[in-house]
Write an enzyme that holds these catalytic residues in place. Structure first.
Site, PDB file in Angstrom:
ATOM      1  N   CYS A 271       0.805  -1.229   0.000  1.00  0.00           N
ATOM      2  CA  CYS A 271       0.000   0.000   0.000  1.00  0.00           C
ATOM      3  C   CYS A 271       0.835   1.274   0.000  1.00  0.00           C
ATOM      4  O   CYS A 271       0.855   1.999  -0.995  1.00  0.00           O
ATOM      5  CB  CYS A 271      -0.929   0.005   1.201  1.00  0.00           C
ATOM      6  SG  CYS A 271      -2.245  -1.202   1.054  1.00  0.00           S
TER       7      CYS A 271
HETATM    8  N1  LIG Z   1      -2.443  -6.111   1.716  1.00  0.00           N
HETATM    9  C1  LIG Z   1      -2.909  -5.034   2.308  1.00  0.00           C
HETATM   10  O1  LIG Z   1      -2.579  -4.754   3.467  1.00  0.00           O
HETATM   11  C2  LIG Z   1      -3.904  -4.115   1.602  1.00  0.00           C
HETATM   12  C3  LIG Z   1      -4.577  -3.151   2.371  1.00  0.00           C
HETATM   13  C4  LIG Z   1      -5.500  -2.309   1.772  1.00  0.00           C
HETATM   14  C5  LIG Z   1      -5.713  -2.412   0.393  1.00  0.00           C
HETATM   15  N2  LIG Z   1      -5.040  -3.345  -0.367  1.00  0.00           N
HETATM   16  C6  LIG Z   1      -5.336  -3.390  -1.800  1.00  0.00           C
HETATM   17  O2  LIG Z   1      -6.107  -4.566  -2.062  1.00  0.00           O
HETATM   18  C7  LIG Z   1      -5.786  -5.101  -3.342  1.00  0.00           C
HETATM   19  C8  LIG Z   1      -5.393  -6.562  -3.193  1.00  0.00           C
HETATM   20  O3  LIG Z   1      -4.211  -6.640  -2.406  1.00  0.00           O
HETATM   21  P1  LIG Z   1      -3.777  -7.965  -1.650  1.00  0.00           P
HETATM   22  O4  LIG Z   1      -2.718  -7.553  -0.684  1.00  0.00           O
HETATM   23  O5  LIG Z   1      -4.946  -8.704  -1.153  1.00  0.00           O
HETATM   24  O6  LIG Z   1      -3.116  -8.796  -2.859  1.00  0.00           O
HETATM   25  P2  LIG Z   1      -2.719 -10.334  -2.855  1.00  0.00           P
HETATM   26  O7  LIG Z   1      -1.630 -10.474  -3.849  1.00  0.00           O
HETATM   27  O8  LIG Z   1      -2.496 -10.821  -1.467  1.00  0.00           O
HETATM   28  O9  LIG Z   1      -4.026 -11.072  -3.383  1.00  0.00           O
HETATM   29  C9  LIG Z   1      -4.522 -10.913  -4.658  1.00  0.00           C
HETATM   30  C10 LIG Z   1      -5.023 -12.263  -5.161  1.00  0.00           C
HETATM   31  O10 LIG Z   1      -5.623 -12.047  -6.442  1.00  0.00           O
HETATM   32  C11 LIG Z   1      -5.346 -13.188  -7.256  1.00  0.00           C
HETATM   33  N3  LIG Z   1      -5.554 -12.768  -8.653  1.00  0.00           N
HETATM   34  C12 LIG Z   1      -4.803 -11.972  -9.408  1.00  0.00           C
HETATM   35  N4  LIG Z   1      -5.381 -11.745 -10.598  1.00  0.00           N
HETATM   36  C13 LIG Z   1      -6.540 -12.435 -10.589  1.00  0.00           C
HETATM   37  C14 LIG Z   1      -7.587 -12.590 -11.508  1.00  0.00           C
HETATM   38  N5  LIG Z   1      -7.571 -11.966 -12.696  1.00  0.00           N
HETATM   39  N6  LIG Z   1      -8.613 -13.392 -11.190  1.00  0.00           N
HETATM   40  C15 LIG Z   1      -8.647 -14.017  -9.981  1.00  0.00           C
HETATM   41  N7  LIG Z   1      -7.699 -13.881  -9.055  1.00  0.00           N
HETATM   42  C16 LIG Z   1      -6.661 -13.106  -9.354  1.00  0.00           C
HETATM   43  C17 LIG Z   1      -3.941 -13.561  -6.872  1.00  0.00           C
HETATM   44  O11 LIG Z   1      -3.654 -14.916  -7.194  1.00  0.00           O
HETATM   45  C18 LIG Z   1      -3.943 -13.310  -5.357  1.00  0.00           C
HETATM   46  O12 LIG Z   1      -4.304 -14.468  -4.638  1.00  0.00           O
HETATM   47  C19 LIG Z   1      -4.682  -4.210  -3.907  1.00  0.00           C
HETATM   48  O13 LIG Z   1      -5.250  -3.247  -4.733  1.00  0.00           O
HETATM   49  C20 LIG Z   1      -4.106  -3.546  -2.668  1.00  0.00           C
HETATM   50  O14 LIG Z   1      -3.544  -2.291  -2.965  1.00  0.00           O
HETATM   51  C21 LIG Z   1      -4.149  -4.208   0.223  1.00  0.00           C
END
Ligand SMILES: NC(=O)c1ccc[n+]([C@@H]2O[C@H](COP(=O)([O-])OP(=O)(O)OC[C@H]3O[C@@H](n4cnc5c(N)ncnc54)[C@H](O)[C@@H]3O)[C@@H](O)[C@H]2O)c1
Length: 433
Positions: A271
């Site tokens: 983030c």
């Molecule tokens: N991790 C954090 O602390 C956090 C906090 C707030 C916001 N976010 C936001 O949330 C979003 C997700 O982040 P995250 O940390 O959960 O990511 P992550 O990498 O942990 O999880 C994303 C998942 O999406 C899957 N994926 C990717 N493309 C795909 C598709 N086309 N179809 C189906 N599955 C697919 C991946 O295999 C993965 O398991 C981002 O935009 C991030 O900026 C993250």
């Protein structure tokens, strides 16, 4: 709309969460706990298989919580895009990284949208949770669904709700963290609010998806800029011969108008190092240069190099060079008590010290092995700290006994103030940011 609202109200609606990662999995669990049928759709075969067995791979979700939801059929995992067409509600939680030129990479959202558009059930609510730039949902996502022949407010409802999950936070989880929600239309907001009201205690509605997107970027830019400021304060205190931590702690005694932020070896996670650049990129397209973001990014991105110099100076003071020294990096997760190493500054510090000729190992019980490019490293027990010329504390996990660590170590460079209580006892052993 009535049928969809009714299905949501009665919890008959089927929910597909796209992307079962740090954000998507806790969310899917929360929705399933609220009594909905949930499918976690993910492209990763490993994740789908693990979820199928009821085994969690995310710290904040225990397998004890997950397994009963899986065995009761409330939550199931799938890698088959056809499930998207069976959903009343689709919540998209895929990654939004930066590309090599540090510009937004929305390809994961677009991949998900490509899968969804031709399969959309009518009517369907689609909520994007992935962080993105202001305007994305309206300017990019909406037209993709319209192009597929779907009508807003009839065939589909579209909203944006930024995720605020704070991994490792013992007090705030998905359900009790207030959630901002913006719809592409008043009806979209109404449907999304009905859905989220089932599993989120406080909803904060805003007037548009653009506004909701901007809220997330304000929150994370606020952190990035303040961390940049305090990192620069640490550099200045170093020049002035002052104890940064004492200065911050004393300033924090002011009961109004000051909020403490703490310096460190650099930004990490998915983030804070990334999101502000989504905002500055968008503003660049409007011929505006976001100066605070650029400056904070410059300072924060340079912190690993600052730590590299601290280590070199500390070794130098002991008549040692970085080349040939054995250095132990203590903590590779980007923050305390979590296992996420994405964008972690510790990884940059390892590379920088290796390039200078040091032999570098790391210790982190949360990360048994890490990969940096071609390099694969394995955790070294902290009990071996005495074998190293220098230990660099890059993450202040609570599972480390810092008194024992300092006693064993020959030299400690502490970037997290983890050894504050020990400094007076070991004035020649500890160098602190
Ligand atoms: N991790 C954090 O602390 C956090 C906090 C707030 C916001 N976010 C936001 O949330 C979003 C997700 O982040 P995250 O940390 O959960 O990511 P992550 O990498 O942990 O999880 C994303 C998942 O999406 C899957 N994926 C990717 N493309 C795909 C598709 N086309 N179809 C189906 N599955 C697919 C991946 O295999 C993965 O398991 C981002 O935009 C991030 O900026 C993250």
């Amino acid at each position: 709309m009535t049928t969809l609202l009714e299905r949501i109200r009665t919890r008959e609606a089927t929910v597909v969460v796209v992307g079962a990662g740090y954000v998507g999995l806790p969310l899917a669990v929360e929705v399933a706990k609220a009594g909905f049928q949930v499918i976690a759709y993910d492209k990763s075969v490993d994740k789908v298989q693990s979820l199928g067995r009821g085994v969690s791979y995310i710290n904040d979700v225990s397998s004890e919580t997950l397994a009963p939801l899986v065995s009761s059929g409330a939550l199931r995992a799938s890698g088959d895009p056809e499930v998207l067409g069976t959903a009343d509600v689709v919540i998209i939680c895929v990654p939004t990284p930066l590309n090599k030129t540090k510009d937004p990479d929305n390809s994961f959202i677009m991949d998900a949208a490509e899968m969804l558009a031709p399969r959309m059930k009518r009517p369907q609510l689609v909520v994007l949770e992935s962080t993105t730039f202001p305007g994305f949902t309206r300017e990019v996502l909406l037209p993709r669904f319209v192009q597929a022949g779907r009508k807003t407010d009839e065939d589909f409802f579209l909203a944006f709700s930024p995720e605020r999950v704070d991994p490792g936070n013992p007090k705030f989880f998905t359900h009790n963290t207030p959630k901002v929600l913006g719809g592409i239309s008043p009806k979209s907001l109404e449907v999304a609010q009905a859905m989220y009201g089932h599993f989120i205690e406080t909803i904060v509605p805003v007037s548009s998806t653009d506004s909701a997107e901007m809220v997330k970027l304000l929150e994370n830019t606020f952190r990035a800029v303040n961390i940049g400021l305090v990192n620069e304060v640490a550099i200045m205190c170093g020049r002035l011969g002052l104890d940064t931590w004492e200065v911050i702690q004393a300033a924090a005694s002011k009961p109004f108008g000051f909020m403490p932020f703490y310096p460190g070896p650099g930004l990490g996670g998915h983030c804070i190092p990334i999101d502000p650049l989504y905002l500055s990129w968008k503003l660049k397209t409007l011929k505006y240069h976001a100066r605070f973001i650029t400056l904070a990014d410059e300072i924060n991105s340079a912190m690993p190099e600052f730590v590299e110099v601290m280590v070199a100076d500390a070794l130098n003071a002991r008549r040692k060079s970085v080349r040939g020294s054995r250095i132990l990096i203590c903590g590779v997760a980007y923050k305390r008590d979590i296992d996420d190493v994405r964008e972690s500054p510790a990884l940059d510090i390892i590379q920088l010290l290796q390039r200078r000729g040091a032999e570098v190992a790391y210790s982190d019980l949360y990360a048994p092995s890490i990969r940096i490019g071609e390099l694969q490293l394995r955790h070294t027990p902290i009990e071996e700290a005495g074998k190293f010329d220098c230990v660099v504390i890059t993450t202040d996990h609570r599972n480390v006994d810092y008194a024992a660590l300092v006693e064993r170590a020959q030299l400690v460079v502490d970037t997290r103030n983890a050894t504050r209580a020990l400094r007076a006892q070991y004035p020649d052993k500890i160098v602190s940011l």
